[in-house]
Design a protein around this motif. Structure first.
Motif, PDB file in Angstrom:
ATOM      1  N   LEU A  74      52.596  46.470  42.648  1.00  0.00           N
ATOM      2  CA  LEU A  74      51.537  46.589  43.645  1.00  0.00           C
ATOM      3  C   LEU A  74      51.362  45.303  44.445  1.00  0.00           C
ATOM      4  O   LEU A  74      51.474  44.206  43.918  1.00  0.00           O
ATOM      5  N   SER A  75      51.094  45.457  45.724  1.00  0.00           N
ATOM      6  CA  SER A  75      50.665  44.327  46.544  1.00  0.00           C
ATOM      7  C   SER A  75      49.491  44.794  47.394  1.00  0.00           C
ATOM      8  O   SER A  75      49.384  45.972  47.733  1.00  0.00           O
ATOM      9  N   LEU A  76      48.597  43.873  47.678  1.00  0.00           N
ATOM     10  CA  LEU A  76      47.378  44.184  48.423  1.00  0.00           C
ATOM     11  C   LEU A  76      47.279  43.295  49.653  1.00  0.00           C
ATOM     12  O   LEU A  76      47.726  42.151  49.631  1.00  0.00           O
ATOM     13  N   PRO A  77      46.647  43.771  50.712  1.00  0.00           N
ATOM     14  CA  PRO A  77      46.393  42.901  51.861  1.00  0.00           C
ATOM     15  C   PRO A  77      45.426  41.779  51.463  1.00  0.00           C
ATOM     16  O   PRO A  77      44.544  41.986  50.621  1.00  0.00           O
ATOM     17  N   LEU A  78      45.620  40.605  52.043  1.00  0.00           N
ATOM     18  CA  LEU A  78      44.681  39.502  51.777  1.00  0.00           C
ATOM     19  C   LEU A  78      43.255  39.943  52.073  1.00  0.00           C
ATOM     20  O   LEU A  78      43.023  40.715  52.991  1.00  0.00           O
ATOM     21  N   GLY A  79      42.309  39.475  51.284  1.00  0.00           N
ATOM     22  CA  GLY A  79      40.907  39.817  51.475  1.00  0.00           C
ATOM     23  C   GLY A  79      40.484  41.099  50.782  1.00  0.00           C
ATOM     24  O   GLY A  79      39.323  41.469  50.810  1.00  0.00           O
ATOM     25  N   THR A  80      41.422  41.789  50.132  1.00  0.00           N
ATOM     26  CA  THR A  80      41.131  43.057  49.475  1.00  0.00           C
ATOM     27  C   THR A  80      40.753  42.845  48.019  1.00  0.00           C
ATOM     28  O   THR A  80      41.405  42.095  47.296  1.00  0.00           O
ATOM     29  N   GLY A  81      39.697  43.517  47.583  1.00  0.00           N
ATOM     30  CA  GLY A  81      39.308  43.486  46.175  1.00  0.00           C
ATOM     31  C   GLY A  81      38.746  42.153  45.721  1.00  0.00           C
ATOM     32  O   GLY A  81      38.515  41.237  46.509  1.00  0.00           O
ATOM     33  N   ILE A  82      38.529  42.053  44.429  1.00  0.00           N
ATOM     34  CA  ILE A  82      37.960  40.836  43.837  1.00  0.00           C
ATOM     35  C   ILE A  82      38.885  39.654  44.065  1.00  0.00           C
ATOM     36  O   ILE A  82      38.460  38.600  44.537  1.00  0.00           O
ATOM     37  N   VAL A  83      40.161  39.830  43.750  1.00  0.00           N
ATOM     38  CA  VAL A  83      41.100  38.717  43.888  1.00  0.00           C
ATOM     39  C   VAL A  83      41.234  38.290  45.349  1.00  0.00           C
ATOM     40  O   VAL A  83      41.335  37.103  45.649  1.00  0.00           O
ATOM     41  N   GLY A  84      41.204  39.241  46.264  1.00  0.00           N
ATOM     42  CA  GLY A  84      41.276  38.905  47.682  1.00  0.00           C
ATOM     43  C   GLY A  84      40.095  38.071  48.141  1.00  0.00           C
ATOM     44  O   GLY A  84      40.242  37.132  48.933  1.00  0.00           O
ATOM     45  N   LYS A  85      38.909  38.399  47.640  1.00  0.00           N
ATOM     46  CA  LYS A  85      37.709  37.622  47.974  1.00  0.00           C
ATOM     47  C   LYS A  85      37.800  36.213  47.383  1.00  0.00           C
ATOM     48  O   LYS A  85      37.442  35.234  48.028  1.00  0.00           O
ATOM     49  N   VAL A  86      38.278  36.129  46.154  1.00  0.00           N
ATOM     50  CA  VAL A  86      38.422  34.822  45.502  1.00  0.00           C
ATOM     51  C   VAL A  86      39.384  33.942  46.303  1.00  0.00           C
ATOM     52  O   VAL A  86      39.105  32.770  46.559  1.00  0.00           O
ATOM     53  N   ILE A  87      40.496  34.512  46.713  1.00  0.00           N
ATOM     54  CA  ILE A  87      41.478  33.750  47.490  1.00  0.00           C
ATOM     55  C   ILE A  87      40.892  33.334  48.828  1.00  0.00           C
ATOM     56  O   ILE A  87      40.993  32.169  49.225  1.00  0.00           O
ATOM     57  N   SER A  88      40.243  34.252  49.535  1.00  0.00           N
ATOM     58  CA  SER A  88      39.703  33.919  50.857  1.00  0.00           C
ATOM     59  C   SER A  88      38.540  32.930  50.788  1.00  0.00           C
ATOM     60  O   SER A  88      38.372  32.108  51.678  1.00  0.00           O
ATOM     61  N   GLU A  89      37.749  32.992  49.705  1.00  0.00           N
ATOM     62  CA  GLU A  89      36.619  32.070  49.557  1.00  0.00           C
ATOM     63  C   GLU A  89      37.039  30.741  48.929  1.00  0.00           C
ATOM     64  O   GLU A  89      36.304  29.765  49.003  1.00  0.00           O
ATOM     65  N   GLY A  90      38.185  30.730  48.276  1.00  0.00           N
ATOM     66  CA  GLY A  90      38.672  29.495  47.657  1.00  0.00           C
ATOM     67  C   GLY A  90      37.863  29.064  46.447  1.00  0.00           C
ATOM     68  O   GLY A  90      37.752  27.873  46.162  1.00  0.00           O
ATOM     69  N   SER A  91      37.272  30.021  45.748  1.00  0.00           N
ATOM     70  CA  SER A  91      36.474  29.682  44.567  1.00  0.00           C
ATOM     71  C   SER A  91      36.815  30.631  43.428  1.00  0.00           C
ATOM     72  O   SER A  91      37.278  31.746  43.657  1.00  0.00           O
ATOM     73  N   SER A  92      36.582  30.178  42.204  1.00  0.00           N
ATOM     74  CA  SER A  92      36.874  31.029  41.048  1.00  0.00           C
ATOM     75  C   SER A  92      35.716  31.990  40.805  1.00  0.00           C
ATOM     76  O   SER A  92      34.619  31.820  41.327  1.00  0.00           O
ATOM     77  N   ARG A  93      35.994  32.984  39.979  1.00  0.00           N
ATOM     78  CA  ARG A  93      34.978  33.993  39.703  1.00  0.00           C
ATOM     79  C   ARG A  93      35.269  34.619  38.340  1.00  0.00           C
ATOM     80  O   ARG A  93      36.405  34.964  38.049  1.00  0.00           O
ATOM     81  N   VAL A  94      34.257  34.760  37.527  1.00  0.00           N
ATOM     82  CA  VAL A  94      34.374  35.431  36.242  1.00  0.00           C
ATOM     83  C   VAL A  94      33.697  36.782  36.379  1.00  0.00           C
ATOM     84  O   VAL A  94      32.544  36.866  36.789  1.00  0.00           O
ATOM     85  N   VAL A  95      34.436  37.838  36.037  1.00  0.00           N
ATOM     86  CA  VAL A  95      33.914  39.192  36.158  1.00  0.00           C
ATOM     87  C   VAL A  95      33.983  39.836  34.779  1.00  0.00           C
ATOM     88  O   VAL A  95      35.063  40.037  34.242  1.00  0.00           O
ATOM     89  N   SER A  96      32.836  40.164  34.233  1.00  0.00           N
ATOM     90  CA  SER A  96      32.825  40.753  32.882  1.00  0.00           C
ATOM     91  C   SER A  96      33.110  42.248  32.918  1.00  0.00           C
ATOM     92  O   SER A  96      33.650  42.800  31.963  1.00  0.00           O
ATOM     93  N   ASP A  97      32.785  42.919  34.008  1.00  0.00           N
ATOM     94  CA  ASP A  97      33.063  44.355  34.128  1.00  0.00           C
ATOM     95  C   ASP A  97      33.429  44.649  35.581  1.00  0.00           C
ATOM     96  O   ASP A  97      32.538  44.783  36.427  1.00  0.00           O
ATOM     97  N   VAL A  98      34.732  44.753  35.850  1.00  0.00           N
ATOM     98  CA  VAL A  98      35.164  44.958  37.222  1.00  0.00           C
ATOM     99  C   VAL A  98      34.638  46.239  37.837  1.00  0.00           C
ATOM    100  O   VAL A  98      34.423  46.320  39.038  1.00  0.00           O
ATOM    101  N   ASN A  99      34.388  47.235  37.002  1.00  0.00           N
ATOM    102  CA  ASN A  99      33.886  48.515  37.517  1.00  0.00           C
ATOM    103  C   ASN A  99      32.486  48.398  38.108  1.00  0.00           C
ATOM    104  O   ASN A  99      32.082  49.229  38.918  1.00  0.00           O
ATOM    105  N   LYS A 100      31.750  47.368  37.720  1.00  0.00           N
ATOM    106  CA  LYS A 100      30.397  47.166  38.245  1.00  0.00           C
ATOM    107  C   LYS A 100      30.366  46.165  39.394  1.00  0.00           C
ATOM    108  O   LYS A 100      29.316  45.892  39.948  1.00  0.00           O
ATOM    109  N   ASP A 101      31.513  45.599  39.753  1.00  0.00           N
ATOM    110  CA  ASP A 101      31.577  44.588  40.808  1.00  0.00           C
ATOM    111  C   ASP A 101      31.728  45.278  42.173  1.00  0.00           C
ATOM    112  O   ASP A 101      32.551  46.172  42.339  1.00  0.00           O
ATOM    113  N   ALA A 102      30.944  44.843  43.130  1.00  0.00           N
ATOM    114  CA  ALA A 102      30.953  45.453  44.466  1.00  0.00           C
ATOM    115  C   ALA A 102      32.296  45.324  45.173  1.00  0.00           C
ATOM    116  O   ALA A 102      32.643  46.147  46.019  1.00  0.00           O
TER     117      ALA A 102
END
Length: 122
Positions: free
Chosen positions: A92-120
């Motif tokens: 799988l590959s995703l466009p930049l800015g897509t999903g949790i990882v895309g937001k992390v990459i675009s914002e340049g900050s780390s993020r801990v997600v305990s339940d991805v299903n509850k993440d916006a």
């Protein structure tokens, strides 16, 4: 414990020699180093899984996916299910800015997600 340390030394010593004395690290050596490192991180953090991503052009590529054996605890059908999920994600590959990882990459900050299903952003 000594037996495990001996096994690790037999694996790690040749890897270190290869890293130190070669200018270019082979994909196989890098994969082995990543596997050992990731498994140790998952075990130390009592995590269930870990994924590494690479940015290639305008895409996010799943480059390494590891699921803890604790998730399937000897259940071969469940283990196979996780292996299939892993293989699917690696393709799988995703466009930049897509999903949790895309937001992390675009914002340049780390993020801990305990339940991805509850993440916006999931």
């Amino acid at each position: 414990m000594q037996g495990i340390e001996d096994q690790l030394n037999r694996i790690i010593a040749p890897l270190l020699r290869e890293i130190i004395f070669k200018k270019e690290i082979t994909k196989e050596v890098l994969d082995t180093i990543l596997k050992i490192t990731i498994e140790k991180i998952v075990s130390s953090l009592f995590a269930e899984s870990i994924t590494l991503y690479l940015v290639a052009g305008d895409k996010i590529k799943f480059s390494y996916v590891y699921f803890s054996p604790k998730l399937y605890k000897g259940n071969d059908a469940l283990r196979k299910s996780y292996e299939e999920k892993r293989e699917k994600l690696l393709k799988l590959s995703l466009p930049l800015g897509t999903g949790i990882v895309g937001k992390v990459i675009s914002e340049g900050s780390s993020r801990v997600v305990s339940d991805v299903n509850k993440d916006a952003d999931h």
